[in-house]
Design a protein around this motif. Structure first.
Motif, PDB file in Angstrom:
ATOM      1  N   ALA A   1       3.464 -41.687  -5.688  1.00  0.00           N
ATOM      2  CA  ALA A   1       3.671 -42.441  -6.925  1.00  0.00           C
ATOM      3  C   ALA A   1       3.114 -41.695  -8.131  1.00  0.00           C
ATOM      4  O   ALA A   1       3.753 -41.625  -9.187  1.00  0.00           O
ATOM      5  N   SER A   2       1.931 -41.112  -7.969  1.00  0.00           N
ATOM      6  CA  SER A   2       1.338 -40.383  -9.093  1.00  0.00           C
ATOM      7  C   SER A   2       2.131 -39.124  -9.419  1.00  0.00           C
ATOM      8  O   SER A   2       2.274 -38.755 -10.590  1.00  0.00           O
ATOM      9  N   ARG A   3       2.684 -38.484  -8.391  1.00  0.00           N
ATOM     10  CA  ARG A   3       3.489 -37.284  -8.634  1.00  0.00           C
ATOM     11  C   ARG A   3       4.780 -37.647  -9.362  1.00  0.00           C
ATOM     12  O   ARG A   3       5.226 -36.914 -10.253  1.00  0.00           O
ATOM     13  N   VAL A   4       5.381 -38.778  -9.001  1.00  0.00           N
ATOM     14  CA  VAL A   4       6.586 -39.210  -9.700  1.00  0.00           C
ATOM     15  C   VAL A   4       6.259 -39.566 -11.144  1.00  0.00           C
ATOM     16  O   VAL A   4       7.006 -39.219 -12.066  1.00  0.00           O
ATOM     17  N   ARG A   5       5.138 -40.223 -11.366  1.00  0.00           N
ATOM     18  CA  ARG A   5       4.742 -40.548 -12.750  1.00  0.00           C
ATOM     19  C   ARG A   5       4.590 -39.271 -13.579  1.00  0.00           C
ATOM     20  O   ARG A   5       5.024 -39.216 -14.744  1.00  0.00           O
ATOM     21  N   GLU A   6       4.006 -38.246 -13.001  1.00  0.00           N
ATOM     22  CA  GLU A   6       3.837 -36.973 -13.711  1.00  0.00           C
ATOM     23  C   GLU A   6       5.183 -36.354 -14.068  1.00  0.00           C
ATOM     24  O   GLU A   6       5.358 -35.793 -15.156  1.00  0.00           O
ATOM     25  N   LEU A   7       6.143 -36.461 -13.156  1.00  0.00           N
ATOM     26  CA  LEU A   7       7.470 -35.907 -13.421  1.00  0.00           C
ATOM     27  C   LEU A   7       8.177 -36.658 -14.537  1.00  0.00           C
ATOM     28  O   LEU A   7       8.875 -36.052 -15.357  1.00  0.00           O
TER      29      LEU A   7
ATOM     30  N   LEU B   1      17.989 -47.380  -8.757  1.00  0.00           N
ATOM     31  CA  LEU B   1      16.940 -48.268  -8.267  1.00  0.00           C
ATOM     32  C   LEU B   1      16.646 -49.336  -9.309  1.00  0.00           C
ATOM     33  O   LEU B   1      16.589 -49.045 -10.513  1.00  0.00           O
ATOM     34  N   ASP B   2      16.464 -50.565  -8.858  1.00  0.00           N
ATOM     35  CA  ASP B   2      16.100 -51.649  -9.768  1.00  0.00           C
ATOM     36  C   ASP B   2      14.817 -51.280 -10.513  1.00  0.00           C
ATOM     37  O   ASP B   2      13.856 -50.787  -9.922  1.00  0.00           O
ATOM     38  N   GLU B   3      14.812 -51.522 -11.824  1.00  0.00           N
ATOM     39  CA  GLU B   3      13.667 -51.109 -12.645  1.00  0.00           C
ATOM     40  C   GLU B   3      12.372 -51.782 -12.201  1.00  0.00           C
ATOM     41  O   GLU B   3      11.297 -51.178 -12.243  1.00  0.00           O
ATOM     42  N   THR B   4      12.464 -53.035 -11.767  1.00  0.00           N
ATOM     43  CA  THR B   4      11.259 -53.728 -11.298  1.00  0.00           C
ATOM     44  C   THR B   4      10.706 -53.062 -10.044  1.00  0.00           C
ATOM     45  O   THR B   4       9.489 -52.887  -9.903  1.00  0.00           O
ATOM     46  N   LYS B   5      11.591 -52.676  -9.125  1.00  0.00           N
ATOM     47  CA  LYS B   5      11.147 -51.983  -7.913  1.00  0.00           C
ATOM     48  C   LYS B   5      10.532 -50.628  -8.252  1.00  0.00           C
ATOM     49  O   LYS B   5       9.523 -50.229  -7.666  1.00  0.00           O
ATOM     50  N   LEU B   6      11.131 -49.915  -9.205  1.00  0.00           N
ATOM     51  CA  LEU B   6      10.571 -48.637  -9.627  1.00  0.00           C
ATOM     52  C   LEU B   6       9.181 -48.836 -10.204  1.00  0.00           C
ATOM     53  O   LEU B   6       8.247 -48.086  -9.875  1.00  0.00           O
ATOM     54  N   SER B   7       9.018 -49.854 -11.049  1.00  0.00           N
ATOM     55  CA  SER B   7       7.717 -50.122 -11.659  1.00  0.00           C
ATOM     56  C   SER B   7       6.664 -50.415 -10.596  1.00  0.00           C
ATOM     57  O   SER B   7       5.537 -49.911 -10.657  1.00  0.00           O
ATOM     58  N   LYS B   8       7.021 -51.206  -9.601  1.00  0.00           N
ATOM     59  CA  LYS B   8       6.079 -51.524  -8.522  1.00  0.00           C
ATOM     60  C   LYS B   8       5.716 -50.277  -7.719  1.00  0.00           C
ATOM     61  O   LYS B   8       4.555 -50.081  -7.341  1.00  0.00           O
ATOM     62  N   SER B   9       6.703 -49.424  -7.465  1.00  0.00           N
ATOM     63  CA  SER B   9       6.437 -48.195  -6.714  1.00  0.00           C
ATOM     64  C   SER B   9       5.542 -47.248  -7.502  1.00  0.00           C
ATOM     65  O   SER B   9       4.622 -46.635  -6.949  1.00  0.00           O
ATOM     66  N   LEU B  10       5.798 -47.121  -8.796  1.00  0.00           N
ATOM     67  CA  LEU B  10       4.978 -46.244  -9.630  1.00  0.00           C
ATOM     68  C   LEU B  10       3.545 -46.746  -9.730  1.00  0.00           C
ATOM     69  O   LEU B  10       2.608 -45.956  -9.895  1.00  0.00           O
ATOM     70  N   ALA B  11       3.371 -48.065  -9.609  1.00  0.00           N
ATOM     71  CA  ALA B  11       2.030 -48.656  -9.672  1.00  0.00           C
ATOM     72  C   ALA B  11       1.333 -48.652  -8.315  1.00  0.00           C
ATOM     73  O   ALA B  11       0.169 -49.071  -8.216  1.00  0.00           O
ATOM     74  N   GLY B  12       2.055 -48.205  -7.280  1.00  0.00           N
ATOM     75  CA  GLY B  12       1.449 -48.152  -5.954  1.00  0.00           C
ATOM     76  C   GLY B  12       1.524 -49.443  -5.180  1.00  0.00           C
ATOM     77  O   GLY B  12       0.921 -49.560  -4.110  1.00  0.00           O
TER      78      GLY B  12
ATOM     79  N   ALA C   1      13.973 -36.737  -5.934  1.00  0.00           N
ATOM     80  CA  ALA C   1      13.926 -35.279  -5.850  1.00  0.00           C
ATOM     81  C   ALA C   1      15.166 -34.660  -6.477  1.00  0.00           C
ATOM     82  O   ALA C   1      15.099 -33.631  -7.162  1.00  0.00           O
ATOM     83  N   ASP C   2      16.302 -35.304  -6.273  1.00  0.00           N
ATOM     84  CA  ASP C   2      17.549 -34.799  -6.833  1.00  0.00           C
ATOM     85  C   ASP C   2      17.537 -34.874  -8.352  1.00  0.00           C
ATOM     86  O   ASP C   2      17.963 -33.937  -9.045  1.00  0.00           O
ATOM     87  N   ALA C   3      17.034 -35.972  -8.895  1.00  0.00           N
ATOM     88  CA  ALA C   3      17.035 -36.166 -10.348  1.00  0.00           C
ATOM     89  C   ALA C   3      16.023 -35.282 -11.063  1.00  0.00           C
ATOM     90  O   ALA C   3      16.238 -34.888 -12.209  1.00  0.00           O
ATOM     91  N   THR C   4      14.917 -34.951 -10.394  1.00  0.00           N
ATOM     92  CA  THR C   4      13.842 -34.199 -11.054  1.00  0.00           C
ATOM     93  C   THR C   4      13.856 -32.712 -10.712  1.00  0.00           C
ATOM     94  O   THR C   4      13.175 -31.927 -11.363  1.00  0.00           O
ATOM     95  N   GLY C   5      14.613 -32.334  -9.678  1.00  0.00           N
ATOM     96  CA  GLY C   5      14.679 -30.929  -9.307  1.00  0.00           C
ATOM     97  C   GLY C   5      13.554 -30.454  -8.414  1.00  0.00           C
ATOM     98  O   GLY C   5      13.492 -29.263  -8.083  1.00  0.00           O
ATOM     99  N   VAL C   6      12.650 -31.329  -8.025  1.00  0.00           N
ATOM    100  CA  VAL C   6      11.596 -30.942  -7.087  1.00  0.00           C
ATOM    101  C   VAL C   6      12.030 -31.348  -5.684  1.00  0.00           C
ATOM    102  O   VAL C   6      13.029 -32.035  -5.506  1.00  0.00           O
ATOM    103  N   THR C   7      11.283 -30.922  -4.684  1.00  0.00           N
ATOM    104  CA  THR C   7      11.622 -31.270  -3.307  1.00  0.00           C
ATOM    105  C   THR C   7      10.891 -32.541  -2.879  1.00  0.00           C
ATOM    106  O   THR C   7       9.855 -32.899  -3.441  1.00  0.00           O
ATOM    107  N   VAL C   8      11.430 -33.196  -1.856  1.00  0.00           N
ATOM    108  CA  VAL C   8      10.743 -34.346  -1.282  1.00  0.00           C
ATOM    109  C   VAL C   8       9.403 -33.918  -0.701  1.00  0.00           C
ATOM    110  O   VAL C   8       8.415 -34.659  -0.772  1.00  0.00           O
ATOM    111  N   ALA C   9       9.341 -32.710  -0.153  1.00  0.00           N
ATOM    112  CA  ALA C   9       8.069 -32.207   0.378  1.00  0.00           C
ATOM    113  C   ALA C   9       7.016 -32.156  -0.711  1.00  0.00           C
ATOM    114  O   ALA C   9       5.850 -32.504  -0.494  1.00  0.00           O
ATOM    115  N   ARG C  10       7.410 -31.746  -1.911  1.00  0.00           N
ATOM    116  CA  ARG C  10       6.448 -31.702  -3.023  1.00  0.00           C
ATOM    117  C   ARG C  10       6.045 -33.112  -3.444  1.00  0.00           C
ATOM    118  O   ARG C  10       4.886 -33.366  -3.780  1.00  0.00           O
TER     119      ARG C  10
END
Length: 308
Positions: free
Chosen positions: A15-21, A38-49, A62-71
């Motif tokens: 979640a913190s890595r996605v927030r940084e991206l 993704l529903d915005e409410t679900k995204l908000s909950k995921s970003l908040a942990g 990963a597709d939208a940000t260009g990083v890998t899922v491993a990262r």
């Protein structure tokens, strides 16, 4: 979704890595949610942990940000997972920020939009039928913008193959992390590569076109070798894990990896060509039969996961 071997307790969370991206590329939560479906409410909950990202959502992020899922999961592209990481020519220069042309968030998104449009067009219509003007029209930009990010049309096909590699790598990291049994993992790995559905059929179309181009253009072969090597190493890793656990026959991981990947290629081409009597289900059945007869140390246990 996590791996204790590569994600110590005090490491940043997905979640913190996605927030940084999102901050890095200037995304608003609403726009990012729309982009990844993704529903915005679900995204908000995921970003908040308060909610865990699903495997499908991680691949979309990963597709939208260009990083890998491993990262996203482990902080490194080469983190120890159940699938091999891309290496050599299979890694796009643009995935390394230091080597990218125009590394601000807007430029990254433009490049990503161009690549997605080119990938879809090449997969659906064929590399030799797609013009730069077609790509520009499909993604709503100018031919000059296409040339800025991809100076040659040949480079678009190269990047389309690298995109294939990343898509498969991301999908496998996201899906296989919680499949500890090597037999189940091998069957799941095969399912993740079957030419079933629009996305996978497009991936196979790109692969087939690159195979044909590599046969007549030696300059493209290093990229093909490195790209295919990632898939081969992923199969080999799983076969070695199975041999070490006693589930698979011992001492034959490399020849079995060669036979299994060749069988997958041949069957996939038949499915893509619409050969009568072929299809994803028939392909799966043949592969399961091969695994049952040639790979398992004790044949006869494939039926427990016959439906994936």
């Amino acid at each position: 979704m996590t791996d204790s071997r590569t994600s110590p307790a005090d490491a940043p969370s997905p979640a913190s890595r996605v927030r940084e991206l999102l901050v890095r590329d200037g995304w608003t939560q609403r726009r990012f949610a729309d982009t990844i479906g993704l529903d915005e409410t679900k995204l908000s909950k995921s970003l908040a942990g308060r909610r865990q990202f699903s495997a499908t959502e991680l691949v979309a992020i990963a597709d939208a940000t260009g990083v890998t899922v491993a990262r996203l999961l482990h902080g490194r592209d080469d983190a120890g997972t159940h699938t091999a990481a891309p290496a050599g020519a299979a890694v796009s220069p643009a995935e390394n920020a230091a080597g990218a042309r125009g590394t601000d968030g807007g430029s990254r998104r433009t490049r990503r939009r161009i690549l997605e449009a080119a990938w879809n067009l090449i997969a659906d219509h064929g590399y030799h039928r797609v013009r730069t003007a077609d790509v520009a029209r499909a993604c709503g930009t100018s031919p000059a913008a296409i040339h800025y990010h991809f100076p040659t049309r040949s480079g678009l096909l190269d990047e389309a193959l690298r995109h294939n590699v990343k898509l498969a790598f991301d999908r496998q990291v996201a899906e296989l992390g919680e499949v500890p049994d090597p037999h189940d993992r091998l069957l799941r790995l095969i399912d993740l590569q079957l030419p079933d559905g629009e996305l996978l059929r497009r991936e196979w179309s790109i692969w087939i076109q690159v195979w044909a181009e590599s046969a007549i253009d030696p300059a493209r072969r290093e990229l093909y070798w490195d790209s295919y090597d990632r898939w081969f190493r992923s199969v080999l890793m799983t076969l070695r894990d199975g041999a070490a656990s006693g589930a698979f026959v011992a001492g034959r991981a490399e020849p079995l990896a060669s036979q299994l990947t060749a069988l997958i290629d041949g069957l996939g081409i038949q499915v893509m060509a619409g050969t009568p009597g072929t299809g994803p289900e028939q392909m799966r059945a043949v592969l399961h039969d091969f695994i049952d007869r040639a790979v398992l140390a004790v044949p006869g246990t494939t039926d427990r996961t016959e439906n994936g």
